[in-house]
Design a protein around this motif. Structure first.
Motif, PDB file in Angstrom:
ATOM      1  N   GLY A 149       0.302  -1.130  -0.151  1.00 27.63           N
ATOM      2  CA  GLY A 149       0.012   0.133   0.446  1.00 27.63           C
ATOM      3  C   GLY A 149       0.781   1.342  -0.280  1.00 27.63           C
ATOM      4  N   ILE A 150       2.163   1.267  -0.591  1.00 24.11           N
ATOM      5  CA  ILE A 150       2.631   2.316  -0.677  1.00 24.11           C
ATOM      6  C   ILE A 150       2.657   3.563  -2.071  1.00 24.11           C
ATOM      7  CG2 ILE A 150       4.891   2.749  -1.363  1.00 24.11           C
ATOM      8  CD1 ILE A 150       5.071   1.901   1.743  1.00 24.11           C
ATOM      9  N   PHE A 151       1.970   4.632  -1.583  1.00 26.20           N
ATOM     10  CA  PHE A 151       1.634   5.504  -3.002  1.00 26.20           C
ATOM     11  C   PHE A 151       1.943   6.899  -2.753  1.00 26.20           C
ATOM     12  CE2 PHE A 151      -2.370   2.621  -1.702  1.00 26.20           C
ATOM     13  CZ  PHE A 151      -2.519   2.145  -3.088  1.00 26.20           C
ATOM     14  N   LYS A 152       2.948   6.868  -1.992  1.00 26.61           N
ATOM     15  CA  LYS A 152       3.666   8.337  -1.884  1.00 26.61           C
ATOM     16  C   LYS A 152       4.288   8.403  -1.155  1.00 26.61           C
ATOM     17  CE  LYS A 152       0.776   9.902   1.974  1.00 26.61           C
ATOM     18  NZ  LYS A 152       0.016  10.405   2.477  1.00 26.61           N
ATOM     19  N   LEU A 153       5.908   9.745  -1.474  1.00 24.22           N
ATOM     20  CA  LEU A 153       7.358   9.295  -0.673  1.00 24.22           C
ATOM     21  C   LEU A 153       6.842   8.528   0.778  1.00 24.22           C
ATOM     22  CD1 LEU A 153       8.569  11.861  -2.652  1.00 24.22           C
ATOM     23  CD2 LEU A 153       7.962   9.232  -3.436  1.00 24.22           C
ATOM     24  N   GLU A 154       6.368   9.532   1.410  1.00 25.25           N
ATOM     25  CA  GLU A 154       6.502   9.756   2.543  1.00 25.25           C
ATOM     26  C   GLU A 154       5.914   7.677   3.048  1.00 25.25           C
ATOM     27  OE1 GLU A 154       5.392  13.518   1.928  1.00 25.25           O
ATOM     28  OE2 GLU A 154       4.541  11.970   0.978  1.00 25.25           O
ATOM     29  N   ASP A 155       4.794   7.678   2.272  1.00 30.70           N
ATOM     30  CA  ASP A 155       4.467   6.024   2.850  1.00 30.70           C
ATOM     31  C   ASP A 155       5.975   5.119   2.827  1.00 30.70           C
ATOM     32  OD1 ASP A 155       1.888   6.510   2.701  1.00 30.70           O
ATOM     33  OD2 ASP A 155       1.815   6.006   0.549  1.00 30.70           O
ATOM     34  N   VAL A 156       6.835   5.370   1.395  1.00 33.51           N
ATOM     35  CA  VAL A 156       7.493   4.820   1.728  1.00 33.51           C
ATOM     36  C   VAL A 156       8.764   5.127   2.741  1.00 33.51           C
ATOM     37  CG1 VAL A 156      10.473   4.792   0.484  1.00 33.51           C
ATOM     38  CG2 VAL A 156       8.032   5.227  -0.913  1.00 33.51           C
ATOM     39  N   ALA A 157       8.942   6.161   3.755  1.00 31.52           N
ATOM     40  CA  ALA A 157       9.454   6.521   4.503  1.00 31.52           C
ATOM     41  C   ALA A 157       8.582   5.907   5.686  1.00 31.52           C
ATOM     42  CB  ALA A 157       9.488   8.573   4.779  1.00 31.52           C
ATOM     43  N   ALA A 158       7.717   6.373   6.082  1.00 34.24           N
ATOM     44  CA  ALA A 158       6.285   5.460   6.943  1.00 34.24           C
ATOM     45  C   ALA A 158       6.823   3.266   7.165  1.00 34.24           C
ATOM     46  CB  ALA A 158       4.946   5.934   7.152  1.00 34.24           C
ATOM     47  N   LYS A 159       6.941   2.937   5.715  1.00 38.34           N
ATOM     48  CA  LYS A 159       7.152   1.644   5.751  1.00 38.34           C
ATOM     49  C   LYS A 159       8.570   0.777   5.942  1.00 38.34           C
ATOM     50  CE  LYS A 159       2.011   1.289   4.973  1.00 38.34           C
ATOM     51  NZ  LYS A 159       0.653   0.702   4.262  1.00 38.34           N
ATOM     52  N   LYS A 160       9.243   1.491   5.695  1.00 35.25           N
ATOM     53  CA  LYS A 160      10.285   1.660   5.494  1.00 35.25           C
ATOM     54  C   LYS A 160      11.002   0.439   4.637  1.00 35.25           C
ATOM     55  CE  LYS A 160      11.154   2.582  10.730  1.00 35.25           C
ATOM     56  NZ  LYS A 160      11.699   4.227  10.349  1.00 35.25           N
ATOM     57  N   VAL A 161      10.304   0.820   3.653  1.00 34.78           N
ATOM     58  CA  VAL A 161      10.786  -0.395   1.894  1.00 34.78           C
ATOM     59  C   VAL A 161      11.829   0.306   1.316  1.00 34.78           C
ATOM     60  CG1 VAL A 161       8.469  -1.044   2.087  1.00 34.78           C
ATOM     61  CG2 VAL A 161       9.424   1.327   1.123  1.00 34.78           C
ATOM     62  N   LYS A 162      12.551  -0.441   0.571  1.00 41.44           N
ATOM     63  CA  LYS A 162      13.460   0.010   0.081  1.00 41.44           C
ATOM     64  C   LYS A 162      13.120   0.480  -1.965  1.00 41.44           C
ATOM     65  CE  LYS A 162      17.451  -2.965   1.612  1.00 41.44           C
ATOM     66  NZ  LYS A 162      18.117  -1.532   1.952  1.00 41.44           N
ATOM     67  N   VAL A 163      13.525   1.542  -1.709  1.00 37.05           N
ATOM     68  CA  VAL A 163      13.252   2.814  -2.946  1.00 37.05           C
ATOM     69  C   VAL A 163      14.491   2.583  -4.236  1.00 37.05           C
ATOM     70  CG1 VAL A 163      13.101   4.364  -2.062  1.00 37.05           C
ATOM     71  CG2 VAL A 163      11.723   4.863  -3.820  1.00 37.05           C
ATOM     72  N   ALA A 164      14.284   2.391  -5.149  1.00 36.64           N
ATOM     73  CA  ALA A 164      14.996   2.951  -6.202  1.00 36.64           C
ATOM     74  C   ALA A 164      15.138   4.052  -7.448  1.00 36.64           C
ATOM     75  CB  ALA A 164      15.556   1.485  -7.777  1.00 36.64           C
ATOM     76  N   VAL A 165      16.347   4.488  -7.627  1.00 38.82           N
ATOM     77  CA  VAL A 165      16.379   5.982  -8.574  1.00 38.82           C
ATOM     78  C   VAL A 165      17.018   5.794  -9.349  1.00 38.82           C
ATOM     79  CG1 VAL A 165      15.072   7.021  -6.383  1.00 38.82           C
ATOM     80  CG2 VAL A 165      17.891   7.488  -6.873  1.00 38.82           C
ATOM     81  N   LEU A 166      17.159   7.003 -10.490  1.00 36.50           N
ATOM     82  CA  LEU A 166      17.823   6.649 -11.110  1.00 36.50           C
ATOM     83  C   LEU A 166      18.680   7.625 -10.687  1.00 36.50           C
ATOM     84  CD1 LEU A 166      16.450   7.331 -14.741  1.00 36.50           C
ATOM     85  CD2 LEU A 166      17.365   5.082 -13.971  1.00 36.50           C
ATOM     86  N   SER A 167      20.164   7.607 -10.875  1.00 34.82           N
ATOM     87  CA  SER A 167      21.235   8.165 -10.899  1.00 34.82           C
ATOM     88  C   SER A 167      21.537   9.457 -11.101  1.00 34.82           C
ATOM     89  CB  SER A 167      22.766   7.713 -11.436  1.00 34.82           C
ATOM     90  OG  SER A 167      23.532   8.536 -11.343  1.00 34.82           O
ATOM     91  N   ALA A 168      21.929  10.776 -10.829  1.00 35.63           N
ATOM     92  CA  ALA A 168      21.685  11.893 -10.498  1.00 35.63           C
ATOM     93  C   ALA A 168      20.629  12.255 -10.642  1.00 35.63           C
ATOM     94  CB  ALA A 168      22.448  12.665 -11.289  1.00 35.63           C
ATOM     95  N   ALA A 169      19.219  11.491 -10.172  1.00 39.54           N
ATOM     96  CA  ALA A 169      17.844  12.020 -10.727  1.00 39.54           C
ATOM     97  C   ALA A 169      17.550  12.976  -9.316  1.00 39.54           C
ATOM     98  CB  ALA A 169      16.929  10.681 -10.909  1.00 39.54           C
ATOM     99  N   VAL A 170      15.999  14.557  -9.912  1.00 35.65           N
ATOM    100  CA  VAL A 170      15.668  14.728  -8.963  1.00 35.65           C
ATOM    101  C   VAL A 170      14.986  14.063  -7.312  1.00 35.65           C
ATOM    102  CG1 VAL A 170      15.221  16.581  -9.992  1.00 35.65           C
ATOM    103  CG2 VAL A 170      13.634  14.866 -10.405  1.00 35.65           C
ATOM    104  N   GLU A 171      14.325  12.439  -7.934  1.00 30.12           N
ATOM    105  CA  GLU A 171      13.398  11.877  -7.346  1.00 30.12           C
ATOM    106  C   GLU A 171      14.421  10.902  -5.468  1.00 30.12           C
ATOM    107  OE1 GLU A 171      11.969  11.989 -10.554  1.00 30.12           O
ATOM    108  OE2 GLU A 171      13.233  11.150 -10.349  1.00 30.12           O
ATOM    109  N   LYS A 172      15.414  11.378  -5.710  1.00 34.35           N
ATOM    110  CA  LYS A 172      16.555  10.964  -4.196  1.00 34.35           C
ATOM    111  C   LYS A 172      16.089  12.349  -3.050  1.00 34.35           C
ATOM    112  CE  LYS A 172      20.848   9.876  -2.221  1.00 34.35           C
ATOM    113  NZ  LYS A 172      22.263   8.968  -2.191  1.00 34.35           N
TER     114      LYS A 172
END
Length: 299
Positions: A149-172
């Protein structure tokens, strides 16, 4: 996108292509070719030669080489339409790594970056951006059914799941700003590796623009993944404005202004939507009137 880096937010990354491909019948040149010395008016030189050079980063669907070796994507196709209106029929594209696009532009290896680059304050300090070409939401690539049930970045933080981003991308930066710990974030070099990391379970999700992730999922229909609804990242309690544009050297004002005039016409007359739709863009990706380069450069 990235803190302290030129790269963009955003999209399908980032490997230089050896050799030549074509862009609408023109040759894709290696990045060693120069646009000439300073002091020459780039617009007039391009009109005289009926040729202009652009830089791309091989990121689908923004600017990439297709299976036939032709360069296409939203940004090159929009640039071609703009330059045709200016009497410049031949567009030559050089592929360089995303984080080298602005340095290569400054070194006069080409005259315009046409790679869907996010307009950010840091980049505005080194180059001049067009009016916003498009706006895009952020999204997450998750396993089919999204069991966590991960729908936003705050969910990633709250549930402590691992997430991938592209190198040098703004998403990090978006993720760390949302409270995601550095050790939760895996930085990868290609979209394909992001997809594999999700399907293999090495990360739960991957963060990128919704346009990019929908394209990735569409091109890999057998992968057991889905894309969350798009959203605006939040920083300091406010949504982050996110829009991309074309990039020029700061002293090439006549070229940038002429480009802006024709780009605005494409936005206003419906041609931009026709050009961009095959690459996953739509009417909703046209920047709102209050999303301006000046605001984005100041943010």
């Amino acid at each position: 996108m990235a803190h302290g880096e030129w790269t963009r937010r955003d999209f399908f990354r980032r490997s230089a292509i050896a050799g030549a491909v074509t862009l609408g019948g023109s040759t894709l040149l290696s990045a060693c070719q120069s646009t000439g010395s300073g002091g020459v008016d780039a617009l007039q030189a391009a009109k005289d030669a009926k040729t202009i050079k652009i830089g791309i980063a091989n990121e689908a669907p923004y600017g990439f080489a297709d299976a036939s070796g032709n360069t296409t994507g939203e940004a090159p196709e929009v640039a071609r339409a703009v330059f045709r209106a200016l009497g410049i029929d031949n567009v030559q594209a050089s592929v360089v790594p995303f984080d080298q696009l602005i340095p290569a532009l400054s070194a006069r290896q080409f005259d315009v970056v046409a790679a869907g680059m996010n307009i950010t304050k840091q980049r505005c300090g080194a180059a001049a951006f067009s009016i916003p070409d498009y706006s895009a939401l952020t999204a997450l690539l998750v396993p089919k059914g999204n069991p966590q049930g991960i729908f936003k970045l705050e969910d990633v933080a709250a549930k402590k799941v691992k997430v991938a981003v592209l190198s040098a991308a703004v998403e990090k930066g978006y993720l760390t700003g949302a409270g995601v710990a550095e050790d939760q974030i895996q930085t990868l070099d290609t979209q394909d590796n992001m997809l594999r990391s999700v399907t293999d379970g090495r990360v739960y999700c991957a963060a990128l623009t919704d346009i990019s992730l929908k394209w990735l999922a569409q091109k890999n229909p057998d992968a057991a993944v889905e894309v969350t609804p798009g959203f605006d990242p939040v920083a300091n309690g406010s949504p982050v404005l996110s829009a991309g544009g074309f990039v020029f050297r700061t002293d090439d004002n006549s070229l940038r202004q002429a480009f802006d005039t024709e780009l605005q016409k494409l936005h206003d007359n419906g041609e931009w939507v026709k050009i961009a739709t095959p690459f996953g863009f739509g009417q909703g990706n046209l920047p709102k009137p209050d999303v301006t380069t000046e605001k984005l450069c100041a943010a």
